[in-house]
Each structure stands twice: as C-alpha cells, then as structure tokens.
Design an enzyme around this catalytic site. Structure first.
Site, PDB file in Angstrom:
ATOM      1  N   ASP A 125     -11.882  -3.506  40.540  1.00 37.06           N
ATOM      2  CA  ASP A 125     -10.937  -4.569  40.900  1.00 37.06           C
ATOM      3  C   ASP A 125     -11.488  -5.335  42.098  1.00 37.06           C
ATOM      4  O   ASP A 125     -12.300  -4.809  42.864  1.00 37.06           O
ATOM      5  CB  ASP A 125      -9.582  -3.957  41.309  1.00 37.06           C
ATOM      6  CG  ASP A 125      -8.727  -3.542  40.113  1.00 37.06           C
ATOM      7  OD1 ASP A 125      -9.054  -3.902  38.968  1.00 37.06           O
ATOM      8  OD2 ASP A 125      -7.724  -2.840  40.343  1.00 37.06           O
ATOM      9  N   GLN A 153     -12.332 -13.921  41.241  1.00 37.24           N
ATOM     10  CA  GLN A 153     -11.079 -14.616  41.565  1.00 37.24           C
ATOM     11  C   GLN A 153     -11.310 -16.125  41.569  1.00 37.24           C
ATOM     12  O   GLN A 153     -12.139 -16.642  42.323  1.00 37.24           O
ATOM     13  CB  GLN A 153     -10.592 -14.172  42.949  1.00 37.24           C
ATOM     14  CG  GLN A 153     -10.197 -12.696  42.997  1.00 37.24           C
ATOM     15  CD  GLN A 153     -10.229 -12.128  44.404  1.00 37.24           C
ATOM     16  OE1 GLN A 153     -11.096 -12.485  45.207  1.00 37.24           O
ATOM     17  NE2 GLN A 153      -9.325 -11.214  44.694  1.00 37.24           N
ATOM     18  N   ARG A 175     -13.771  -9.626  34.648  1.00 34.94           N
ATOM     19  CA  ARG A 175     -12.361  -9.999  34.462  1.00 34.94           C
ATOM     20  C   ARG A 175     -12.183 -11.242  35.330  1.00 34.94           C
ATOM     21  O   ARG A 175     -12.586 -11.236  36.498  1.00 34.94           O
ATOM     22  CB  ARG A 175     -11.419  -8.903  34.951  1.00 34.94           C
ATOM     23  CG  ARG A 175      -9.949  -9.362  34.964  1.00 34.94           C
ATOM     24  CD  ARG A 175      -9.029  -8.404  35.734  1.00 34.94           C
ATOM     25  NE  ARG A 175      -9.033  -7.090  35.150  1.00 34.94           N
ATOM     26  CZ  ARG A 175      -8.871  -5.967  35.887  1.00 34.94           C
ATOM     27  NH1 ARG A 175      -8.718  -6.027  37.192  1.00 34.94           N
ATOM     28  NH2 ARG A 175      -8.893  -4.794  35.287  1.00 34.94           N
ATOM     29  N   GLY A 179      -6.428 -14.595  41.464  1.00 35.02           N
ATOM     30  CA  GLY A 179      -6.547 -13.987  42.803  1.00 35.02           C
ATOM     31  C   GLY A 179      -5.174 -13.880  43.421  1.00 35.02           C
ATOM     32  O   GLY A 179      -4.388 -14.827  43.372  1.00 35.02           O
ATOM     33  N   HIS A 218      -1.172 -14.833  32.990  1.00 40.26           N
ATOM     34  CA  HIS A 218       0.063 -15.020  32.207  1.00 40.26           C
ATOM     35  C   HIS A 218       0.439 -16.491  32.205  1.00 40.26           C
ATOM     36  O   HIS A 218       1.542 -16.844  31.803  1.00 40.26           O
ATOM     37  CB  HIS A 218       1.226 -14.223  32.819  1.00 40.26           C
ATOM     38  CG  HIS A 218       0.856 -12.868  33.300  1.00 40.26           C
ATOM     39  ND1 HIS A 218       0.401 -12.621  34.574  1.00 40.26           N
ATOM     40  CD2 HIS A 218       0.844 -11.686  32.656  1.00 40.26           C
ATOM     41  CE1 HIS A 218       0.133 -11.338  34.702  1.00 40.26           C
ATOM     42  NE2 HIS A 218       0.379 -10.752  33.555  1.00 40.26           N
ATOM     43  N   ARG A 279       3.358  -6.857  46.267  1.00 41.36           N
ATOM     44  CA  ARG A 279       2.555  -8.034  45.888  1.00 41.36           C
ATOM     45  C   ARG A 279       3.096  -8.647  44.603  1.00 41.36           C
ATOM     46  O   ARG A 279       3.202  -9.855  44.467  1.00 41.36           O
ATOM     47  CB  ARG A 279       1.085  -7.651  45.702  1.00 41.36           C
ATOM     48  CG  ARG A 279       0.298  -7.618  46.991  1.00 41.36           C
ATOM     49  CD  ARG A 279      -1.183  -7.827  46.741  1.00 41.36           C
ATOM     50  NE  ARG A 279      -1.733  -6.880  45.807  1.00 41.36           N
ATOM     51  CZ  ARG A 279      -2.119  -5.649  46.126  1.00 41.36           C
ATOM     52  NH1 ARG A 279      -2.016  -5.224  47.371  1.00 41.36           N
ATOM     53  NH2 ARG A 279      -2.622  -4.842  45.219  1.00 41.36           N
ATOM     54  N   ARG A 280       3.477  -7.797  43.656  1.00 39.74           N
ATOM     55  CA  ARG A 280       4.018  -8.304  42.384  1.00 39.74           C
ATOM     56  C   ARG A 280       5.345  -9.027  42.637  1.00 39.74           C
ATOM     57  O   ARG A 280       5.619 -10.063  42.077  1.00 39.74           O
ATOM     58  CB  ARG A 280       4.268  -7.161  41.396  1.00 39.74           C
ATOM     59  CG  ARG A 280       3.047  -6.371  41.043  1.00 39.74           C
ATOM     60  CD  ARG A 280       2.326  -6.926  39.849  1.00 39.74           C
ATOM     61  NE  ARG A 280       1.293  -7.875  40.157  1.00 39.74           N
ATOM     62  CZ  ARG A 280       0.051  -7.572  40.585  1.00 39.74           C
ATOM     63  NH1 ARG A 280      -0.300  -6.332  40.802  1.00 39.74           N
ATOM     64  NH2 ARG A 280      -0.830  -8.519  40.809  1.00 39.74           N
TER      65      ARG A 280
HETATM   66  P1  FDA Z   1       0.985 -17.420  37.565  1.00 38.30           P
HETATM   67  O1  FDA Z   1       1.129 -16.700  38.844  1.00 38.30           O
HETATM   68  O2  FDA Z   1       1.112 -18.898  37.561  1.00 38.30           O
HETATM   69  O3  FDA Z   1       1.988 -16.790  36.539  1.00 38.30           O
HETATM   70  C1  FDA Z   1       2.294 -17.394  35.294  1.00 38.30           C
HETATM   71  C2  FDA Z   1       3.639 -16.874  34.848  1.00 38.30           C
HETATM   72  O4  FDA Z   1       3.554 -15.474  34.607  1.00 38.30           O
HETATM   73  C3  FDA Z   1       4.731 -17.008  35.908  1.00 38.30           C
HETATM   74  O5  FDA Z   1       5.373 -18.244  35.831  1.00 38.30           O
HETATM   75  C4  FDA Z   1       5.667 -15.867  35.572  1.00 38.30           C
HETATM   76  O6  FDA Z   1       6.522 -16.245  34.508  1.00 38.30           O
HETATM   77  C5  FDA Z   1       4.717 -14.814  35.059  1.00 38.30           C
HETATM   78  N1  FDA Z   1       4.356 -13.859  36.086  1.00 38.30           N
HETATM   79  C6  FDA Z   1       3.228 -13.818  36.806  1.00 38.30           C
HETATM   80  N2  FDA Z   1       3.244 -12.765  37.652  1.00 38.30           N
HETATM   81  C7  FDA Z   1       4.425 -12.153  37.446  1.00 38.30           C
HETATM   82  C8  FDA Z   1       5.071 -11.024  38.005  1.00 38.30           C
HETATM   83  N3  FDA Z   1       4.500 -10.299  38.950  1.00 38.30           N
HETATM   84  N4  FDA Z   1       6.289 -10.661  37.543  1.00 38.30           N
HETATM   85  C9  FDA Z   1       6.909 -11.367  36.552  1.00 38.30           C
HETATM   86  N5  FDA Z   1       6.352 -12.461  36.011  1.00 38.30           N
HETATM   87  C10 FDA Z   1       5.152 -12.843  36.440  1.00 38.30           C
HETATM   88  N6  FDA Z   1      -5.856 -10.225  41.342  1.00 38.30           N
HETATM   89  C11 FDA Z   1      -6.827  -9.918  42.244  1.00 38.30           C
HETATM   90  O7  FDA Z   1      -6.918 -10.552  43.299  1.00 38.30           O
HETATM   91  N7  FDA Z   1      -7.709  -8.906  41.989  1.00 38.30           N
HETATM   92  C12 FDA Z   1      -7.679  -8.196  40.828  1.00 38.30           C
HETATM   93  O8  FDA Z   1      -8.505  -7.296  40.640  1.00 38.30           O
HETATM   94  C13 FDA Z   1      -6.677  -8.519  39.868  1.00 38.30           C
HETATM   95  N8  FDA Z   1      -6.579  -7.832  38.697  1.00 38.30           N
HETATM   96  C14 FDA Z   1      -5.703  -8.288  37.722  1.00 38.30           C
HETATM   97  C15 FDA Z   1      -5.693  -7.684  36.471  1.00 38.30           C
HETATM   98  C16 FDA Z   1      -4.884  -8.187  35.461  1.00 38.30           C
HETATM   99  C17 FDA Z   1      -4.918  -7.565  34.104  1.00 38.30           C
HETATM  100  C18 FDA Z   1      -4.033  -9.311  35.710  1.00 38.30           C
HETATM  101  C19 FDA Z   1      -3.195  -9.915  34.639  1.00 38.30           C
HETATM  102  C20 FDA Z   1      -4.010  -9.872  36.965  1.00 38.30           C
HETATM  103  C21 FDA Z   1      -4.823  -9.365  37.989  1.00 38.30           C
HETATM  104  N9  FDA Z   1      -4.796  -9.912  39.260  1.00 38.30           N
HETATM  105  C22 FDA Z   1      -5.766  -9.556  40.163  1.00 38.30           C
HETATM  106  C23 FDA Z   1      -3.679 -10.799  39.665  1.00 38.30           C
HETATM  107  C24 FDA Z   1      -4.006 -12.264  39.456  1.00 38.30           C
HETATM  108  O9  FDA Z   1      -4.964 -12.659  40.392  1.00 38.30           O
HETATM  109  C25 FDA Z   1      -2.750 -13.139  39.625  1.00 38.30           C
HETATM  110  O10 FDA Z   1      -2.236 -12.987  40.894  1.00 38.30           O
HETATM  111  C26 FDA Z   1      -1.660 -12.846  38.630  1.00 38.30           C
HETATM  112  O11 FDA Z   1      -2.181 -12.614  37.345  1.00 38.30           O
HETATM  113  C27 FDA Z   1      -0.696 -14.047  38.523  1.00 38.30           C
HETATM  114  O12 FDA Z   1      -1.395 -15.179  38.117  1.00 38.30           O
HETATM  115  P2  FDA Z   1      -1.253 -15.817  36.657  1.00 38.30           P
HETATM  116  O13 FDA Z   1      -2.598 -16.264  36.232  1.00 38.30           O
HETATM  117  O14 FDA Z   1      -0.577 -14.872  35.760  1.00 38.30           O
HETATM  118  O15 FDA Z   1      -0.431 -17.150  36.884  1.00 38.30           O
END
Ligand code: FDA
Length: 298
Positions: A125, A153, A175, A179, A218, A279-280
């Site tokens: 990660d 990221q 991956r 970020g 997502h 964080r989530r």
């Molecule tokens: P965005 O934040 O715009 O989310 C799009 C939509 O998804 C939102 O509008 C909401 O509906 C939904 N959503 C997103 N997060 C949610 C949540 N927590 N609860 C409910 N709904 C939610 N980062 C990092 O810095 N280092 C890492 O190693 C990883 N590893 C990683 C693995 C995997 C499998 C995923 C999916 C993500 C990561 N991340 C990560 C986190 C990533 O950097 C990012 O912060 C999140 O995926 C949210 O960004 P989105 O691209 O989903 O878009």
C-alpha cells in the site's frame, strides 16, 4: 464539502471510539483472522476477488511491527489452507517503516518470502508522502525476485515520473488510486477534476507500457474513463482489475462485474481499526453524520 460536513469531520476525534466503531464496522471484516476468512469466503462465493489488509500503521514499537509481520504470515497460511481467491496488501509503517528502514525491510522480506512460498501475490500500500520514495524503492528491489505490486497515488505531482522510471525498469504491477492522505499543494493536486485528469493520464501510460493495473476507485466518472481506455487499448480482463473497498457502493461493484470486469475487494481486519476507519469516515461525511447521530441516540 458543506460547512456542516466540515464540522462533522472536524469533530470526529472527539467522538467516543465505540460509536466510531459501530458505524465504521461496515468497512472492516472484524477483529480476527477468522472474521477475515469468513468475509473473503462470502466475496469469493459471489466471484469477487479479495486483497486482505491486517490493520495497523505508524507502528513505533519493534515488537508490534514484528507481531504484524507474523500476523501476515498467519494470514497467508490461511489463504492457502482455505484456498481463498485472495492476495494481501501491506502498509510499510505497519511492519516498521517509521522505526527503522532496515528493520522494516527485514520484516517485509519475511512476509514476501512466505507469500512467495505459498504462491500469493503481495501488494505494498502507499502511505503519506514521507514514505513515498522508500516504498517505491522497496517495491523496485522486491519485484526483481517476487510477485509484488505497489500503489500509485494520482494526487501526487511526482507520480508520472515515478511510473515512467518503474516502467523503464521492467514489468510493473500497479494499483492506481486517487490518494487518501492530506498533502500540501506543492506536491499534490488538490482539485477534484485535476486529480481525475492525472489519474486518466497515469492509467493511459500504464496500459500503453504493458503494466498490470488495479483500477482502485468508486468514482463513476473515472470508471467510465477507465472503461474507455480499456476499449481503446483493446485489453482483455487479464491485464487489469477494478478494486473497491469493503462496504463501499456494492451496487457499483456488481455492475462492474456484470460488464465482464474482474473486481477485487479490499478487506481490512484486525484490532487496530481506528485510524483506517476515521479516514474512511472523513471521506464520507454522510457516514460521519451517522456517527454524530449515534452520539445523540445514546
Ligand atoms: P471519490 O472519493 O470521489 O468517491 C467516489 C464515490 O464513492 C463517492 O461519491 C462516494 O459515493 C463513494 N465513496 C468513496 N469513499 C467512500 C467511503 N469511504 N464510504 C462510502 N462511500 C464512499 N489510498 C492511498 O492513499 N493509498 C492506498 O494504498 C490506497 N489503497 C486503496 C485500495 C483500494 C482498493 C481502494 C478502492 C482505494 C484505496 N485508497 C488508497 C483510497 C483512495 O486513494 C481514495 O481515497 C478512495 O478510493 C476514494 O476515492 P475514489 O476514487 O473512490 O473517489
């Protein structure tokens, strides 16, 4: 983010842990390895793949980092024994990166060797920017011997240079995510659209240069853009996978699967769930709002 949402996020540290835990439980498999195995089995029954993370980060005691490494080895044995369709994700600060880089590398190597013996892929990660260079260096060293991957990221301005360098050095497994940490503007894009645009540029370069990519998002805008790139590059599903977090937008996950993509779910488990969960929750103020309502319902 609205003023209310900002307020909710700012007050999270004041919320009792038990209430955070109640709402955040949808993001974690549970506290034990048995919980993780059960969660992965349920995902596998739906033909979803998993990557399992032992919760823990920014560890400052050697004994804890060593215990985290041992837990990973137990996890790898369980994946093998139960024939789970799963790999593992490791945070380097969980195995000692904030204590001593040499100590971390020794711990990490033990885990990677166990993964290799059991035939399981391991992804490192990516954490906050003080660790970027060290994490990429550890990956670059290990990928010469083992089946490993790393995370890039899209918010970091340096990422294009990083992937170009890694791609020049041989086959790569990334991956790609936006970020999640708070980083200064000098090193990280801040705007939603500029992060998306950089994500697409990075993904395009990764595909063009033949890397395997876990498309971790997502964001439906980014998912549509990624699917366009997949078509443009005429990729078959063995060249990439989509990745999503446990508990986030299951309907989107099912739709991706129905369109013929492989989907892997990030499954965290363990006792150290607080940092991950907050964080989530900060990412999703609607849920953080539920936390606050939880207080008032008590
Ligand atoms: P965005 O934040 O715009 O989310 C799009 C939509 O998804 C939102 O509008 C909401 O509906 C939904 N959503 C997103 N997060 C949610 C949540 N927590 N609860 C409910 N709904 C939610 N980062 C990092 O810095 N280092 C890492 O190693 C990883 N590893 C990683 C693995 C995997 C499998 C995923 C999916 C993500 C990561 N991340 C990560 C986190 C990533 O950097 C990012 O912060 C999140 O995926 C949210 O960004 P989105 O691209 O989903 O878009």
């Amino acid at each position: 983010m609205s003023i209310f949402d900002k307020l909710v996020v700012a007050t999270l540290p004041l919320v009792p842990k038990i209430i955070v835990g109640k709402v955040a439980s949808q993001y974690i498999a549970g506290e034990t390895l048995t919980d993780a195995v059960r969660t992965v089995q349920a995902l596998n029954r739906k033909r979803l793949l998993a990557t399992v993370d032992v919760l823990g980060e920014f560890v400052h005691e050697r004994a804890v980092a060593e215990r985290d490494a041992e837990e990973y080895i137990d996890l790898l044995s369980a994946i093998h024994r139960e024939q789970l369709d799963a790999n593992v994700s490791v945070k380097l600060t969980a195995v000692g990166a904030s204590i001593d880089p040499q100590f971390m590398r020794a711990n990490l190597r033990r885990v990677v060797e166990a993964a290799s013996q059991l035939g399981t892929f391991l992804r490192i990660d990516m954490e906050d920017s003080p660790y970027t260079t060290g994490t990429l260096a550890a990956y670059d060293e290990l990928r010469r011997e083992f089946k490993v991957g790393v995370v890039i990221q899209a918010y970091l301005r340096r990422s294009l240079d990083d992937i170009n360098r890694l791609l020049d050095g041989g086959p790569a497994n990334f991956r790609l995510c936006k970020g999640i940490y708070v980083e200064p503007e000098a090193i990280a894009y801040q705007g939603k659209q500029e992060i998306r645009d950089n994500y697409v540029a990075l993904l395009d370069r990764m595909f063009e240069r033949g890397a395997y990519v876990g498309i971790a998002t997502h964001d439906d805008w980014l998912i549509a853009a990624s699917e366009r790139l997949i078509r443009q590059h005429k990729l078959t599903p063995n060249r990439y996978e989509f990745q999503m977090l446990l508990g986030v937008l299951p309907r989107m996950r099912d739709e991706l699967q129905a369109r013929g993509h492989r989907v892997r779910i990030y499954v965290p488990y363990g006792k150290s769930w607080y940092g991950y969960s907050t964080r989530r929750l900060k990412e999703n103020p609607r849920l953080a709002g539920q936390v606050l309502r939880g207080i008032f319902k008590k």
